[in-house]
Design a protein around this motif. Structure first.
Motif, PDB file in Angstrom:
ATOM      1  N   SER A  88      35.712  35.310  47.050  1.00 33.12           N
ATOM      2  CA  SER A  88      37.262  35.706  46.684  1.00 33.12           C
ATOM      3  C   SER A  88      37.917  35.222  47.919  1.00 33.12           C
ATOM      4  O   SER A  88      37.365  35.062  48.830  1.00 33.12           O
ATOM      5  CB  SER A  88      37.324  37.130  46.414  1.00 33.12           C
ATOM      6  N   PRO A 103      32.803  35.720  40.167  1.00 35.17           N
ATOM      7  CA  PRO A 103      31.856  36.859  40.274  1.00 35.17           C
ATOM      8  C   PRO A 103      30.112  36.583  40.801  1.00 35.17           C
ATOM      9  O   PRO A 103      30.233  35.360  40.687  1.00 35.17           O
ATOM     10  CB  PRO A 103      31.697  37.150  38.734  1.00 35.17           C
TER      11      PRO A 103
ATOM     12  N   THR B  75      39.702  38.239  32.878  1.00 36.50           N
ATOM     13  CA  THR B  75      40.152  36.921  33.815  1.00 36.50           C
ATOM     14  C   THR B  75      38.647  36.910  34.717  1.00 36.50           C
ATOM     15  O   THR B  75      38.481  35.755  34.987  1.00 36.50           O
ATOM     16  CB  THR B  75      41.053  37.264  34.857  1.00 36.50           C
ATOM     17  N   SER B  76      37.916  38.003  34.922  1.00 35.62           N
ATOM     18  CA  SER B  76      36.674  37.710  35.845  1.00 35.62           C
ATOM     19  C   SER B  76      35.448  37.767  34.864  1.00 35.62           C
ATOM     20  O   SER B  76      34.250  37.506  35.217  1.00 35.62           O
ATOM     21  CB  SER B  76      36.361  39.206  36.537  1.00 35.62           C
ATOM     22  N   HIS B 112      40.684  45.839  36.427  1.00 37.99           N
ATOM     23  CA  HIS B 112      41.047  44.515  37.312  1.00 37.99           C
ATOM     24  C   HIS B 112      42.014  43.569  37.252  1.00 37.99           C
ATOM     25  O   HIS B 112      42.779  43.063  37.764  1.00 37.99           O
ATOM     26  CB  HIS B 112      39.754  43.643  37.182  1.00 37.99           C
ATOM     27  N   TYR B 121      46.658  34.358  36.878  1.00 40.05           N
ATOM     28  CA  TYR B 121      45.657  33.609  36.067  1.00 40.05           C
ATOM     29  C   TYR B 121      46.428  32.637  35.260  1.00 40.05           C
ATOM     30  O   TYR B 121      45.970  31.525  35.239  1.00 40.05           O
ATOM     31  CB  TYR B 121      44.863  34.734  35.284  1.00 40.05           C
ATOM     32  N   GLY B 162      29.758  40.867  33.940  1.00 44.05           N
ATOM     33  CA  GLY B 162      31.120  40.971  33.878  1.00 44.05           C
ATOM     34  C   GLY B 162      31.506  42.305  33.567  1.00 44.05           C
ATOM     35  O   GLY B 162      32.728  43.130  33.486  1.00 44.05           O
TER      36      GLY B 162
END
Lengths: 144, 204
Positions: A88, A103, B75-76, B112, B121, B162
């Protein structure tokens, strides 16, 4: 009758000679260990990386950076840390800024990262590198 | 002569059918009788109220008389969302200058995906936020909206990469808030079909 008894007598030796000839014949056709790793690595890439970084490794919009010719991939050890722990913070790749977290991939085993590495280096840097799972484990030890 | 008549009428039926391609109206329907007249009532998308990427609270009223395409994402998300969002972008770009089309992406990860994260984003994705809204949603509310409103599955699941399990459908709705199609958002061909089907709804 003579021939048959001769074969029976020297069965082991004849067998070894036949196997030797076959081995020489097939050696050129069997994939080398790095070729095998690249093929296996492509599967890992498709499954875990390509959705974001794209099958051609060129990245997507300003969200996911390219891996093709990426300096982050060139770094001999750091790429393992990025795969395992994610990343990140802002980065710049080929003049374009990116700032969206990647991730972590705790589910990937050292053996999988090893073949993935062979694929990434070949496909996106055109480098022939072969890693053992042990190499990956040692590289991972250096991650913060 | 009779034979020709049959051939002509069959041809007319086929051609007529092609010209008037209709999309199904999805969901449960009820037959209501009001003042002796029967009326069919279809499933419509329920009301919602969420903040968008610019911290503006929007409801269904904002999308009145628009053909909409919606999806649920976060988004992640490392698995299917990058693919579904890529196809959403394709739809958005195809109808870039058409104000009668709107896109909605509901985030299912309130822990998040703050308004700020969604704004970043959207910007990095290259989405035109005049056309495409990204919603920061309360979890229970968005799960219910997905399940009951859009027939989409969304769940918290720590075993999934996730932390969420969700279906990657792109859901097409008409000007009357009725669902007219659900397309596999990870499939480019389905996205192409969606782009074509939007035209059918526009013509209605």
């Amino acid at each position: 009758m003579h021939i048959l008894s001769y074969i029976r007598k020297h069965l082991v030796i004849i067998g070894l000679i036949v196997m030797g000839i076959l081995a020489i014949f097939y050696m050129g056709k069997l994939p080398s260990k790095s070729e095998w790793a690249i093929t296996a690595g492509e599967k890992i890439y498709t499954q875990h990386c390509a959705n974001c970084h794209q099958p051609d490794g060129k990245g997507f919009q300003k969200l996911y950076p390219p891996l093709l010719h990426s300096p982050y991939l060139k770094d001999s050890a750091n790429w393992v840390c990025i795969v395992q722990k994610g990343m990140s913070g802002p980065i710049v790749v080929q003049g374009q800024s990116y700032d969206f977290p990647m991730p972590p991939n705790p589910q990937l085993k050292a053996a999988e990262i090893a073949v993935l590495g062979a694929y990434l280096k070949k496909q996106f840097l055109n480098m022939d590198v072969f890693y053992t799972p042990n190499d990956i484990a040692n590289m991972a030890k250096k991650c913060e | 002569m009779k034979k020709w008549g049959i051939i002509i009428s069959i041809t007319a039926m086929i051609l007529g059918g092609c010209g008037e391609k209709k999309l199904p109206i999805m969901g449960e329907k009820k037959i209501q009788v009001v003042d002796g007249k029967t009326d069919t009532v279809y499933h419509t998308l329920p009301e919602f109220s969420f903040l968008n990427q610019d911290s503006v609270r929007l409801t269904q009223a904002y999308f009145k008389d628009k053909v909409c395409v919606a999806d649920f994402f976060f988004t992640s998300c490392p698995t299917i969302c990058p693919l579904t969002q890529k196809n959403m972008l394709k739809v958005a770009q195809h109808y870039a200058n058409d104000t009668s089309i709107a896109l909605l992406s509901f985030s299912i990860d309130p822990y998040h995906d703050s308004v700020n994260v969604l704004r970043q984003y959207a910007k990095r994705l290259g989405a035109d936020t005049r056309k495409w809204q990204f919603f920061a949603c309360e979890q229970e509310a968005v799960f219910e909206l997905a399940q009951k409103g859009y027939f989409a599955t969304t769940l918290r699941d720590s075993l999934q990469p996730g932390g969420y399990m969700h279906s990657g459908g792109l859901i097409l709705s008409d000007k009357k808030r009725r669902i007219r199609g659900i397309y596999n958002g990870t499939d480019e061909k389905e996205a192409e079909k969606l782009i074509q089907d939007i035209r059918i709804l526009q013509a209605e």
